[in-house]
Motif scaffolding. Sequence first.
Motif, PDB file in Angstrom:
ATOM      1  N   ARG A  52       0.813  -1.219   0.000  1.00  0.00           N
ATOM      2  CA  ARG A  52       0.000   0.000   0.000  1.00  0.00           C
ATOM      3  C   ARG A  52       0.849   1.272   0.000  1.00  0.00           C
ATOM      4  O   ARG A  52       0.297   2.378  -0.022  1.00  0.00           O
ATOM      5  N   ASN A  53       2.170   1.103   0.051  1.00  0.00           N
ATOM      6  CA  ASN A  53       3.083   2.248   0.151  1.00  0.00           C
ATOM      7  C   ASN A  53       4.287   2.029  -0.757  1.00  0.00           C
ATOM      8  O   ASN A  53       5.433   2.167  -0.343  1.00  0.00           O
ATOM      9  N   GLY A  54       4.013   1.686  -2.029  1.00  0.00           N
ATOM     10  CA  GLY A  54       5.074   1.251  -2.930  1.00  0.00           C
ATOM     11  C   GLY A  54       5.524   2.270  -3.951  1.00  0.00           C
ATOM     12  O   GLY A  54       6.218   1.906  -4.910  1.00  0.00           O
ATOM     13  N   GLY A  55       5.169   3.548  -3.778  1.00  0.00           N
ATOM     14  CA  GLY A  55       5.528   4.540  -4.788  1.00  0.00           C
ATOM     15  C   GLY A  55       7.022   4.662  -5.004  1.00  0.00           C
ATOM     16  O   GLY A  55       7.514   4.579  -6.138  1.00  0.00           O
ATOM     17  N   ALA A  56       7.783   4.847  -3.922  1.00  0.00           N
ATOM     18  CA  ALA A  56       9.237   4.981  -4.050  1.00  0.00           C
ATOM     19  C   ALA A  56       9.863   3.665  -4.526  1.00  0.00           C
ATOM     20  O   ALA A  56      10.813   3.664  -5.312  1.00  0.00           O
ATOM     21  N   LEU A  57       9.315   2.554  -4.070  1.00  0.00           N
ATOM     22  CA  LEU A  57       9.815   1.247  -4.485  1.00  0.00           C
ATOM     23  C   LEU A  57       9.625   1.039  -5.992  1.00  0.00           C
ATOM     24  O   LEU A  57      10.509   0.502  -6.680  1.00  0.00           O
ATOM     25  N   SER A  58       8.491   1.476  -6.517  1.00  0.00           N
ATOM     26  CA  SER A  58       8.259   1.340  -7.963  1.00  0.00           C
ATOM     27  C   SER A  58       9.267   2.164  -8.755  1.00  0.00           C
ATOM     28  O   SER A  58       9.681   1.761  -9.849  1.00  0.00           O
ATOM     29  N   GLN A  59       9.696   3.298  -8.225  1.00  0.00           N
ATOM     30  CA  GLN A  59      10.732   4.096  -8.883  1.00  0.00           C
ATOM     31  C   GLN A  59      12.070   3.379  -8.867  1.00  0.00           C
ATOM     32  O   GLN A  59      12.808   3.411  -9.855  1.00  0.00           O
ATOM     33  N   TRP A  60      12.382   2.715  -7.744  1.00  0.00           N
ATOM     34  CA  TRP A  60      13.607   1.907  -7.692  1.00  0.00           C
ATOM     35  C   TRP A  60      13.585   0.843  -8.792  1.00  0.00           C
ATOM     36  O   TRP A  60      14.603   0.622  -9.466  1.00  0.00           O
ATOM     37  N   ILE A  61      12.457   0.179  -8.943  1.00  0.00           N
ATOM     38  CA  ILE A  61      12.359  -0.889  -9.942  1.00  0.00           C
ATOM     39  C   ILE A  61      12.499  -0.322 -11.348  1.00  0.00           C
ATOM     40  O   ILE A  61      13.202  -0.891 -12.190  1.00  0.00           O
TER      41      ILE A  61
END
Length: 303
Positions: free
Chosen positions: A280-289
């Motif tokens: 539910r808090n994956g915005g920064a993680l999606s940028q890493w990917i």
Amino acid sequence: MDTETAAGIPEPDAPASVVLGLVSAGPHRIKVRAAQQDDPSSPVVVLVPAMGVPARYYRPFVADLHRQGLTVVTYDLRGQGESKPQAARGVRYSYQSLIDDLDGVLDLVGSVLPQAPRFLIGHSLGGQIAMLHSARHQGRVQGVALIASGSVWFRSFPGYYKLRTLIGTQVVASASTLLGYWPGHRFGFGGRQAAGLMQDWARQARTSKYRLNGSTTDYEAALGEMRMPLLTVSVAGDRLAPQSSVDHLAGKARHALRTSKHYTRDTSGAENLGHFSWVRNGGALSQWIRDWIAAAHEPSVHS
């Protein structure tokens, strides 16, 4: 074992998805969906779920990844969500079955989006399946990302979690063998699962080795030959896949081009994180990917 569950499935403003098709194996039917980009050559990420977690749970993260310009393919593991039949006495499958299913999903993706580079994102058990598939079928994808995904080997856990993991996994496997399947929906862990799957899971927890029911593949040797880009993300507050567990799984692919990250509350903007709630808090993680995919074939992929 931790009793944290994926209950409370969020319903975000997700991108529209289409059904790419079905993957079939015997009586099993797996529906494959995609949130596509307009450009058919955009990178594709295939999201492999955790044990007992339906694909729809990942809708917030699918939306995050889609905003990064990625086509996102989702599906349910055997017996979960839309996949039929459910695990029950007499319904048999194992880790190897899930590896073969993932290969079928990639066949389907390749037929529909032949121009797109393909990557795997695996959460928890899904990360193990993604790693094992990529070890056996090297070259089918351009990289693997593991999120909150580690080895179940009991010695890879810190402190008293070693004994807790060893006892818990063996009890679950014994109960699964006795009952003919694991009724995890009744015990708050793992959902309904086939006995063979839980036996593979418990064997790796006990021995550290991937020796799978119904398979002659030497997966330990195959993992040692992996040389593709590998992104590993441990998550703050995760007791089911602590950093030591993540490192043990990633260490099996000793020649992989590894990038290691740790996802914190400060980075995510979330008050709390854990094995499931990062979704539910994956915005920064999606940028890493997104950035890792862009650099997947560059020397800087090394951490």
